[in-house]
Design a protein around this motif. Sequence first.
Motif, PDB file in Angstrom:
ATOM      1  N   GLY A  21      20.530  82.200  31.754  1.00  0.00           N
ATOM      2  CA  GLY A  21      19.468  82.073  32.743  1.00  0.00           C
ATOM      3  C   GLY A  21      18.449  81.010  32.378  1.00  0.00           C
ATOM      4  O   GLY A  21      17.953  80.281  33.253  1.00  0.00           O
ATOM      5  N   THR A  22      18.139  80.909  31.092  1.00  0.00           N
ATOM      6  CA  THR A  22      17.178  79.911  30.631  1.00  0.00           C
ATOM      7  C   THR A  22      17.724  78.497  30.800  1.00  0.00           C
ATOM      8  O   THR A  22      17.037  77.597  31.300  1.00  0.00           O
ATOM      9  N   HIS A  23      18.971  78.294  30.406  1.00  0.00           N
ATOM     10  CA  HIS A  23      19.558  76.955  30.440  1.00  0.00           C
ATOM     11  C   HIS A  23      19.952  76.505  31.844  1.00  0.00           C
ATOM     12  O   HIS A  23      19.980  75.310  32.122  1.00  0.00           O
ATOM     13  N   ARG A  24      20.254  77.471  32.727  1.00  0.00           N
ATOM     14  CA  ARG A  24      20.728  77.123  34.068  1.00  0.00           C
ATOM     15  C   ARG A  24      19.754  77.607  35.140  1.00  0.00           C
ATOM     16  O   ARG A  24      20.141  77.855  36.281  1.00  0.00           O
ATOM     17  N   ARG A  25      18.471  77.692  34.776  1.00  0.00           N
ATOM     18  CA  ARG A  25      17.464  78.266  35.668  1.00  0.00           C
ATOM     19  C   ARG A  25      17.436  77.577  37.030  1.00  0.00           C
ATOM     20  O   ARG A  25      17.502  78.238  38.072  1.00  0.00           O
ATOM     21  N   LYS A  26      17.333  76.259  37.060  1.00  0.00           N
ATOM     22  CA  LYS A  26      17.210  75.551  38.331  1.00  0.00           C
ATOM     23  C   LYS A  26      18.423  75.796  39.220  1.00  0.00           C
ATOM     24  O   LYS A  26      18.292  76.002  40.432  1.00  0.00           O
ATOM     25  N   ALA A  27      19.604  75.779  38.630  1.00  0.00           N
ATOM     26  CA  ALA A  27      20.820  75.966  39.414  1.00  0.00           C
ATOM     27  C   ALA A  27      20.911  77.388  39.964  1.00  0.00           C
ATOM     28  O   ALA A  27      21.341  77.602  41.098  1.00  0.00           O
ATOM     29  N   ILE A  28      20.498  78.368  39.166  1.00  0.00           N
ATOM     30  CA  ILE A  28      20.550  79.761  39.612  1.00  0.00           C
ATOM     31  C   ILE A  28      19.556  79.996  40.742  1.00  0.00           C
ATOM     32  O   ILE A  28      19.878  80.630  41.753  1.00  0.00           O
ATOM     33  N   VAL A  29      18.353  79.470  40.591  1.00  0.00           N
ATOM     34  CA  VAL A  29      17.342  79.614  41.640  1.00  0.00           C
ATOM     35  C   VAL A  29      17.804  78.908  42.916  1.00  0.00           C
ATOM     36  O   VAL A  29      17.652  79.432  44.027  1.00  0.00           O
ATOM     37  N   ALA A  30      18.408  77.734  42.769  1.00  0.00           N
ATOM     38  CA  ALA A  30      18.905  77.004  43.940  1.00  0.00           C
ATOM     39  C   ALA A  30      20.046  77.753  44.611  1.00  0.00           C
ATOM     40  O   ALA A  30      20.148  77.778  45.849  1.00  0.00           O
ATOM     41  N   ASN A  31      20.913  78.372  43.815  1.00  0.00           N
ATOM     42  CA  ASN A  31      22.026  79.125  44.381  1.00  0.00           C
ATOM     43  C   ASN A  31      21.518  80.341  45.158  1.00  0.00           C
ATOM     44  O   ASN A  31      21.996  80.629  46.262  1.00  0.00           O
ATOM     45  N   LEU A  32      20.530  81.027  44.603  1.00  0.00           N
ATOM     46  CA  LEU A  32      19.922  82.154  45.318  1.00  0.00           C
ATOM     47  C   LEU A  32      19.308  81.681  46.633  1.00  0.00           C
ATOM     48  O   LEU A  32      19.479  82.334  47.679  1.00  0.00           O
ATOM     49  N   ALA A  33      18.628  80.547  46.620  1.00  0.00           N
ATOM     50  CA  ALA A  33      18.029  80.022  47.846  1.00  0.00           C
ATOM     51  C   ALA A  33      19.099  79.669  48.870  1.00  0.00           C
ATOM     52  O   ALA A  33      18.948  79.936  50.067  1.00  0.00           O
ATOM     53  N   GLY A  34      20.197  79.074  48.408  1.00  0.00           N
ATOM     54  CA  GLY A  34      21.279  78.726  49.313  1.00  0.00           C
ATOM     55  C   GLY A  34      21.898  79.951  49.963  1.00  0.00           C
ATOM     56  O   GLY A  34      22.200  79.944  51.164  1.00  0.00           O
ATOM     57  N   TYR A  35      22.068  81.012  49.190  1.00  0.00           N
ATOM     58  CA  TYR A  35      22.606  82.248  49.766  1.00  0.00           C
ATOM     59  C   TYR A  35      21.598  82.931  50.684  1.00  0.00           C
ATOM     60  O   TYR A  35      21.985  83.507  51.711  1.00  0.00           O
ATOM     61  N   GLU A  70      23.599  92.246  31.473  1.00  0.00           N
ATOM     62  CA  GLU A  70      23.713  90.791  31.475  1.00  0.00           C
ATOM     63  C   GLU A  70      23.021  90.198  32.698  1.00  0.00           C
ATOM     64  O   GLU A  70      22.356  89.153  32.602  1.00  0.00           O
ATOM     65  N   ILE A  71      23.164  90.853  33.843  1.00  0.00           N
ATOM     66  CA  ILE A  71      22.458  90.414  35.053  1.00  0.00           C
ATOM     67  C   ILE A  71      20.954  90.444  34.822  1.00  0.00           C
ATOM     68  O   ILE A  71      20.232  89.504  35.197  1.00  0.00           O
ATOM     69  N   ALA A  72      20.456  91.505  34.183  1.00  0.00           N
ATOM     70  CA  ALA A  72      19.020  91.590  33.892  1.00  0.00           C
ATOM     71  C   ALA A  72      18.591  90.468  32.950  1.00  0.00           C
ATOM     72  O   ALA A  72      17.490  89.903  33.089  1.00  0.00           O
ATOM     73  N   GLY A  73      19.451  90.126  32.003  1.00  0.00           N
ATOM     74  CA  GLY A  73      19.138  89.033  31.096  1.00  0.00           C
ATOM     75  C   GLY A  73      19.092  87.690  31.808  1.00  0.00           C
ATOM     76  O   GLY A  73      18.196  86.873  31.572  1.00  0.00           O
ATOM     77  N   ILE A  74      20.053  87.454  32.708  1.00  0.00           N
ATOM     78  CA  ILE A  74      20.035  86.215  33.488  1.00  0.00           C
ATOM     79  C   ILE A  74      18.737  86.120  34.282  1.00  0.00           C
ATOM     80  O   ILE A  74      18.099  85.056  34.340  1.00  0.00           O
ATOM     81  N   ALA A  75      18.347  87.233  34.900  1.00  0.00           N
ATOM     82  CA  ALA A  75      17.108  87.242  35.684  1.00  0.00           C
ATOM     83  C   ALA A  75      15.902  86.895  34.818  1.00  0.00           C
ATOM     84  O   ALA A  75      15.047  86.091  35.213  1.00  0.00           O
ATOM     85  N   ALA A  76      15.839  87.483  33.630  1.00  0.00           N
ATOM     86  CA  ALA A  76      14.706  87.210  32.736  1.00  0.00           C
ATOM     87  C   ALA A  76      14.659  85.735  32.355  1.00  0.00           C
ATOM     88  O   ALA A  76      13.585  85.111  32.338  1.00  0.00           O
ATOM     89  N   GLY A  77      15.812  85.160  32.060  1.00  0.00           N
ATOM     90  CA  GLY A  77      15.848  83.756  31.678  1.00  0.00           C
ATOM     91  C   GLY A  77      15.523  82.820  32.825  1.00  0.00           C
ATOM     92  O   GLY A  77      14.912  81.766  32.632  1.00  0.00           O
ATOM     93  N   ALA A  78      15.922  83.208  34.047  1.00  0.00           N
ATOM     94  CA  ALA A  78      15.737  82.340  35.209  1.00  0.00           C
ATOM     95  C   ALA A  78      14.419  82.587  35.931  1.00  0.00           C
ATOM     96  O   ALA A  78      14.119  81.902  36.920  1.00  0.00           O
ATOM     97  N   GLY A  79      13.623  83.564  35.463  1.00  0.00           N
ATOM     98  CA  GLY A  79      12.356  83.863  36.119  1.00  0.00           C
ATOM     99  C   GLY A  79      12.527  84.576  37.443  1.00  0.00           C
ATOM    100  O   GLY A  79      11.709  84.403  38.361  1.00  0.00           O
ATOM    101  N   LEU A  80      13.575  85.389  37.553  1.00  0.00           N
ATOM    102  CA  LEU A  80      13.856  86.125  38.778  1.00  0.00           C
ATOM    103  C   LEU A  80      13.837  87.624  38.512  1.00  0.00           C
ATOM    104  O   LEU A  80      13.791  88.066  37.361  1.00  0.00           O
ATOM    105  N   LEU A 127      26.521  74.847  49.581  1.00  0.00           N
ATOM    106  CA  LEU A 127      26.546  75.481  48.265  1.00  0.00           C
ATOM    107  C   LEU A 127      27.481  74.755  47.301  1.00  0.00           C
ATOM    108  O   LEU A 127      27.868  75.308  46.274  1.00  0.00           O
ATOM    109  N   ARG A 128      27.803  73.503  47.601  1.00  0.00           N
ATOM    110  CA  ARG A 128      28.776  72.786  46.770  1.00  0.00           C
ATOM    111  C   ARG A 128      28.267  72.534  45.354  1.00  0.00           C
ATOM    112  O   ARG A 128      29.056  72.265  44.436  1.00  0.00           O
ATOM    113  N   ASP A 129      26.946  72.579  45.144  1.00  0.00           N
ATOM    114  CA  ASP A 129      26.414  72.355  43.801  1.00  0.00           C
ATOM    115  C   ASP A 129      26.284  73.638  42.989  1.00  0.00           C
ATOM    116  O   ASP A 129      25.821  73.609  41.842  1.00  0.00           O
ATOM    117  N   ALA A 130      26.702  74.780  43.561  1.00  0.00           N
ATOM    118  CA  ALA A 130      26.571  76.060  42.863  1.00  0.00           C
ATOM    119  C   ALA A 130      27.556  76.236  41.709  1.00  0.00           C
ATOM    120  O   ALA A 130      27.226  76.879  40.712  1.00  0.00           O
TER     121      ALA A 130
END
Length: 350
Positions: A21-35, A70-80, A127-130
């Motif tokens: 989540g920390t390393h891929r924060r921008k991509a994860i946030v963008a993917n959530l926005a796209g969905y 693991e999902i909770a960890g991704i959220a913590a790293g991505a600020g979600l 979502l091609r960049d997800a």
Amino acid sequence: MTFPTFTSTQLDPRARGKELGTHRRKAIVANLAGYSDLFAVAGATPAQVRAWGERALDRSADWAPQLAEEIAGIAAGAGLEPWQVAVVNARTEILAAIDATGEGECSTSVVLPGPRTVQTWDWHDHLRDAPMLWELEPRPGHVVRTFTEAGALAKIGVNTAGLGIHFNILRHESDSAELGVPVHLIARRILEEAATVEEAIAVAMSAPVSASTVITAVTSDDAASIEISPAGVGVIPPEQGVLQHCNHFLAPGLAEGERHATDRPSTYDRLQHLRDRVEELSGDDHTARALAMLSHGPDAAPVCAHPDLTQPINQRWETVATIALDLPAGRLRVHQGGPCQVTEETWQVF
């Protein structure tokens, strides 16, 4: 053009998730926005999406507590919030709950022994960049490599126990808005736990689901398409070493409840295209196998999809990736785009 890659260094599920989540924060946030945009266009409200995400997280925690961690960890790293990352993982279930429809989707071919495999992965073009390629070690000595979306725990992949999976969406009349275990988590548990096709089937059968998908599990000399639905699980074996699947149910007991082909009848044309090219799809050359998939609509089967930009985002489909499994090496071969763009030089080995 290649997909971004990430290799986890953490064994603990929460720590591994936070690292990603920390390393891929921008991509994860963008993917959530796209969905979020996709769900809104398809008719869901933000309150519905949150409720579905929370329910998916609860069901995941019941079925696979370590994956919920693991999902909770991704959220913590991505600020979600954890439910937001659960939404990304449960996008198939949310689309089923909305009863989203449209043309497009994936085609898979497996020929044994070997195996010689290839699939197209179609999705919405916004979502091609997800997608990303992710390597992780869920336990010491057992490595998983998966083509997935930023924030999602797995999709298409291989493990170093000699098993790989392909992944195609399905729709069934039993699909419901009572969200169950996300099918992407089933894929992840199979890659974490299974070394045989029988073990993969057992994992799939243990999950209470609300949406449908087919996971084609493959080893060097065995394969099965595991059709998953709320009505049950069907298992399709190879015929004379050949196993091919698109986006409609093949198991007799489940095919009666087919929903996908009602709106997307091209799935039948795509499967016939694969069946007509078994010889080309049986070779050792992964580039030749990908080129054998090549077919464009509307005059032929739309195995290689290109978006119609006049349509709204929920009706625009693109072949985002072409993927072959290399089980002896425990690797994926991934091409960014459809078969019409494949050359020997465009493969990304991961």
